[in-house]
Design a protein around this motif. Structure first.
Motif, PDB file in Angstrom:
ATOM      1  N   MET A 221       0.855  -1.147   0.040  1.00 19.81           N
ATOM      2  CA  MET A 221       0.114   0.021  -0.172  1.00 19.81           C
ATOM      3  C   MET A 221       0.911   1.214   0.213  1.00 19.81           C
ATOM      4  SD  MET A 221      -2.632  -0.674   3.060  1.00 19.81           S
ATOM      5  CE  MET A 221      -3.244   0.697   3.198  1.00 19.81           C
ATOM      6  N   GLY A 222       1.949   1.318   0.789  1.00 20.65           N
ATOM      7  CA  GLY A 222       2.580   2.380   1.083  1.00 20.65           C
ATOM      8  C   GLY A 222       3.308   3.229  -0.274  1.00 20.65           C
ATOM      9  N   PRO A 223       4.136   2.546  -0.937  1.00 20.85           N
ATOM     10  CA  PRO A 223       4.594   3.189  -2.075  1.00 20.85           C
ATOM     11  C   PRO A 223       3.774   3.693  -3.297  1.00 20.85           C
ATOM     12  CG  PRO A 223       6.127   1.208  -1.324  1.00 20.85           C
ATOM     13  CD  PRO A 223       4.724   1.328  -0.750  1.00 20.85           C
ATOM     14  N   TRP A 224       2.756   2.759  -3.467  1.00 19.67           N
ATOM     15  CA  TRP A 224       1.737   2.902  -4.372  1.00 19.67           C
ATOM     16  C   TRP A 224       0.783   3.994  -3.980  1.00 19.67           C
ATOM     17  CZ3 TRP A 224      -2.429  -1.531  -6.096  1.00 19.67           C
ATOM     18  CH2 TRP A 224      -3.132  -1.341  -7.047  1.00 19.67           C
ATOM     19  N   GLY A 225       0.305   4.044  -2.653  1.00 21.38           N
ATOM     20  CA  GLY A 225      -0.430   5.182  -2.015  1.00 21.38           C
ATOM     21  C   GLY A 225       0.246   6.515  -2.088  1.00 21.38           C
ATOM     22  N   VAL A 226       1.686   6.437  -1.868  1.00 22.45           N
ATOM     23  CA  VAL A 226       2.472   7.727  -1.930  1.00 22.45           C
ATOM     24  C   VAL A 226       2.202   8.246  -3.563  1.00 22.45           C
ATOM     25  CG1 VAL A 226       4.469   8.841  -1.500  1.00 22.45           C
ATOM     26  CG2 VAL A 226       3.809   7.347   0.033  1.00 22.45           C
ATOM     27  N   ILE A 227       2.481   7.444  -4.286  1.00 21.38           N
ATOM     28  CA  ILE A 227       2.519   7.777  -5.732  1.00 21.38           C
ATOM     29  C   ILE A 227       1.288   8.359  -6.082  1.00 21.38           C
ATOM     30  CG2 ILE A 227       2.768   7.024  -8.292  1.00 21.38           C
ATOM     31  CD1 ILE A 227       4.901   5.118  -7.058  1.00 21.38           C
ATOM     32  N   LEU A 228       0.114   7.762  -5.889  1.00 20.13           N
ATOM     33  CA  LEU A 228      -1.232   8.230  -6.165  1.00 20.13           C
ATOM     34  C   LEU A 228      -1.738   9.448  -5.276  1.00 20.13           C
ATOM     35  CD1 LEU A 228      -3.408   4.864  -5.983  1.00 20.13           C
ATOM     36  CD2 LEU A 228      -3.086   6.229  -8.010  1.00 20.13           C
ATOM     37  N   LEU A 229      -1.170   9.606  -4.140  1.00 18.64           N
ATOM     38  CA  LEU A 229      -1.419  11.098  -3.326  1.00 18.64           C
ATOM     39  C   LEU A 229      -0.588  12.237  -4.189  1.00 18.64           C
ATOM     40  CD1 LEU A 229      -2.767  12.020  -1.096  1.00 18.64           C
ATOM     41  CD2 LEU A 229      -0.507  11.687   0.368  1.00 18.64           C
ATOM     42  N   VAL A 230       0.419  11.908  -4.485  1.00 18.42           N
ATOM     43  CA  VAL A 230       1.371  12.930  -5.258  1.00 18.42           C
ATOM     44  C   VAL A 230       0.651  13.272  -6.398  1.00 18.42           C
ATOM     45  CG1 VAL A 230       3.589  13.431  -6.328  1.00 18.42           C
ATOM     46  CG2 VAL A 230       3.312  12.593  -3.885  1.00 18.42           C
ATOM     47  N   SER A 231       0.433  12.247  -7.318  1.00 18.38           N
ATOM     48  CA  SER A 231      -0.461  12.474  -8.402  1.00 18.38           C
ATOM     49  C   SER A 231      -1.724  13.105  -8.241  1.00 18.38           C
ATOM     50  CB  SER A 231      -0.649  11.058  -9.027  1.00 18.38           C
ATOM     51  OG  SER A 231       0.615  10.409  -9.357  1.00 18.38           O
ATOM     52  N   THR A 232      -2.661  12.801  -7.456  1.00 21.89           N
ATOM     53  CA  THR A 232      -3.792  13.567  -7.120  1.00 21.89           C
ATOM     54  C   THR A 232      -3.635  14.880  -6.618  1.00 21.89           C
ATOM     55  OG1 THR A 232      -4.736  11.529  -6.472  1.00 21.89           O
ATOM     56  CG2 THR A 232      -5.898  13.475  -5.621  1.00 21.89           C
ATOM     57  N   ILE A 233      -2.669  15.166  -5.881  1.00 20.19           N
ATOM     58  CA  ILE A 233      -2.591  16.631  -5.366  1.00 20.19           C
ATOM     59  C   ILE A 233      -1.866  17.386  -6.525  1.00 20.19           C
ATOM     60  CG2 ILE A 233      -0.974  17.971  -3.887  1.00 20.19           C
ATOM     61  CD1 ILE A 233      -1.363  15.745  -1.765  1.00 20.19           C
ATOM     62  N   PHE A 234      -0.618  16.872  -7.148  1.00 21.40           N
ATOM     63  CA  PHE A 234      -0.002  17.735  -8.089  1.00 21.40           C
ATOM     64  C   PHE A 234      -0.483  17.394  -9.591  1.00 21.40           C
ATOM     65  CE2 PHE A 234       3.019  17.459  -4.514  1.00 21.40           C
ATOM     66  CZ  PHE A 234       2.935  18.791  -3.967  1.00 21.40           C
ATOM     67  N   GLY A 235      -1.071  16.297  -9.838  1.00 18.26           N
ATOM     68  CA  GLY A 235      -1.421  15.944 -11.240  1.00 18.26           C
ATOM     69  C   GLY A 235      -2.538  16.773 -11.809  1.00 18.26           C
ATOM     70  N   GLY A 236      -3.452  17.432 -11.065  1.00 23.35           N
ATOM     71  CA  GLY A 236      -4.474  18.134 -11.442  1.00 23.35           C
ATOM     72  C   GLY A 236      -3.986  19.640 -11.968  1.00 23.35           C
ATOM     73  N   ASP A 237      -3.014  20.091 -11.456  1.00 17.52           N
ATOM     74  CA  ASP A 237      -2.474  21.203 -11.995  1.00 17.52           C
ATOM     75  C   ASP A 237      -1.806  21.293 -13.628  1.00 17.52           C
ATOM     76  OD1 ASP A 237      -3.509  22.740  -9.692  1.00 17.52           O
ATOM     77  OD2 ASP A 237      -1.531  22.597  -8.644  1.00 17.52           O
ATOM     78  N   ALA A 238      -1.255  20.068 -13.483  1.00 17.92           N
ATOM     79  CA  ALA A 238      -0.471  19.668 -14.925  1.00 17.92           C
ATOM     80  C   ALA A 238      -1.517  19.481 -15.692  1.00 17.92           C
ATOM     81  CB  ALA A 238       0.371  18.513 -14.566  1.00 17.92           C
ATOM     82  N   ASN A 239      -2.723  18.701 -15.723  1.00 14.98           N
ATOM     83  CA  ASN A 239      -3.807  18.741 -16.538  1.00 14.98           C
ATOM     84  C   ASN A 239      -4.226  19.956 -16.910  1.00 14.98           C
ATOM     85  OD1 ASN A 239      -3.182  16.235 -16.564  1.00 14.98           O
ATOM     86  ND2 ASN A 239      -4.940  15.499 -14.925  1.00 14.98           N
ATOM     87  N   LYS A 240      -4.332  21.159 -15.942  1.00 14.10           N
ATOM     88  CA  LYS A 240      -5.096  22.322 -16.438  1.00 14.10           C
ATOM     89  C   LYS A 240      -4.141  22.988 -17.264  1.00 14.10           C
ATOM     90  CE  LYS A 240      -7.912  22.381 -12.054  1.00 14.10           C
ATOM     91  NZ  LYS A 240      -7.847  22.948 -10.871  1.00 14.10           N
ATOM     92  N   LYS A 241      -3.004  22.966 -16.896  1.00 13.15           N
ATOM     93  CA  LYS A 241      -2.051  23.624 -17.997  1.00 13.15           C
ATOM     94  C   LYS A 241      -1.959  23.306 -19.173  1.00 13.15           C
ATOM     95  CE  LYS A 241       1.052  24.881 -13.939  1.00 13.15           C
ATOM     96  NZ  LYS A 241       2.047  24.586 -13.333  1.00 13.15           N
ATOM     97  N   SER A 242      -2.108  22.114 -19.373  1.00  9.87           N
ATOM     98  CA  SER A 242      -1.894  21.384 -20.700  1.00  9.87           C
ATOM     99  C   SER A 242      -3.163  21.527 -21.548  1.00  9.87           C
ATOM    100  CB  SER A 242      -1.500  19.664 -20.759  1.00  9.87           C
ATOM    101  OG  SER A 242      -2.743  19.343 -20.119  1.00  9.87           O
ATOM    102  N   SER A 243      -4.318  21.859 -20.940  1.00  9.39           N
ATOM    103  CA  SER A 243      -5.551  22.105 -21.746  1.00  9.39           C
ATOM    104  C   SER A 243      -5.623  23.441 -22.526  1.00  9.39           C
ATOM    105  CB  SER A 243      -6.944  22.025 -20.553  1.00  9.39           C
ATOM    106  OG  SER A 243      -6.845  20.780 -19.897  1.00  9.39           O
TER     107      SER A 243
END
Length: 143
Positions: A121-143
């Motif tokens: 759970m740990g490594p996978w969860g950390v990656i998902l958490l970082v993607s959830t927190i910071f991934g949304g901004d990257a998607n908005k910038k590319s739109s």
């Protein structure tokens, strides 16, 4: 200078025609089979004339107006991207299965077993958490 049918088309030209074909498919003017056939021909096309043939039987679509509709609806719909929801669901399912196995092993062995599901759970969860927190901004910038 007008583009003659014999002039070579660029990748950007092909991408514009692909977007037009996607829009006509979404509006129901062409079927998915027709879309796939035209898309295959599209990426084989070399000239403007070949590109024009792919949309000659379809009405013109103003692609500049389509993103405006999509972006105006986007702020109203706050929430997680469907792909991210699926990733979190997969993580939760795997975590649940691993913890269930861990509990069964701990109960049947008669002593406390090392909590190994944390390593799943740990490594996978950390990656998902970082993607959830910071991934949304990257998607908005590319739109």
């Amino acid at each position: 200078m007008a583009n003659s049918p014999e002039m070579r088309a660029s990748d950007a030209d092909r991408d514009r025609v692909a977007a037009i074909l996607r829009e006509h498919t979404a509006q129901g003017r062409i079927t998915m089979d027709e879309f796939n056939e035209r898309l295959e021909s599209l990426y084989k096309a070399k000239t403007y004339g070949e590109l024009a043939k792919l949309t000659s039987d379809l009405p013109d679509v103003d692609l500049r107006r389509l993103p405006a509709k999509a972006t105006s609806a986007a702020p109203e719909r706050r929430g997680m991207h469907p792909g991210m929801k699926a990733a979190w669901s997969a993580w939760a399912a795997v975590a649940g299965i691993n913890w269930t196995v861990w509990v069964i092993v701990a109960l049947t062995s008669g002593h406390l077993v090392y909590p190994w599901p944390l390593w799943v759970m740990g490594p996978w969860g950390v990656i998902l958490l970082v993607s959830t927190i910071f991934g949304g901004d990257a998607n908005k910038k590319s739109s």
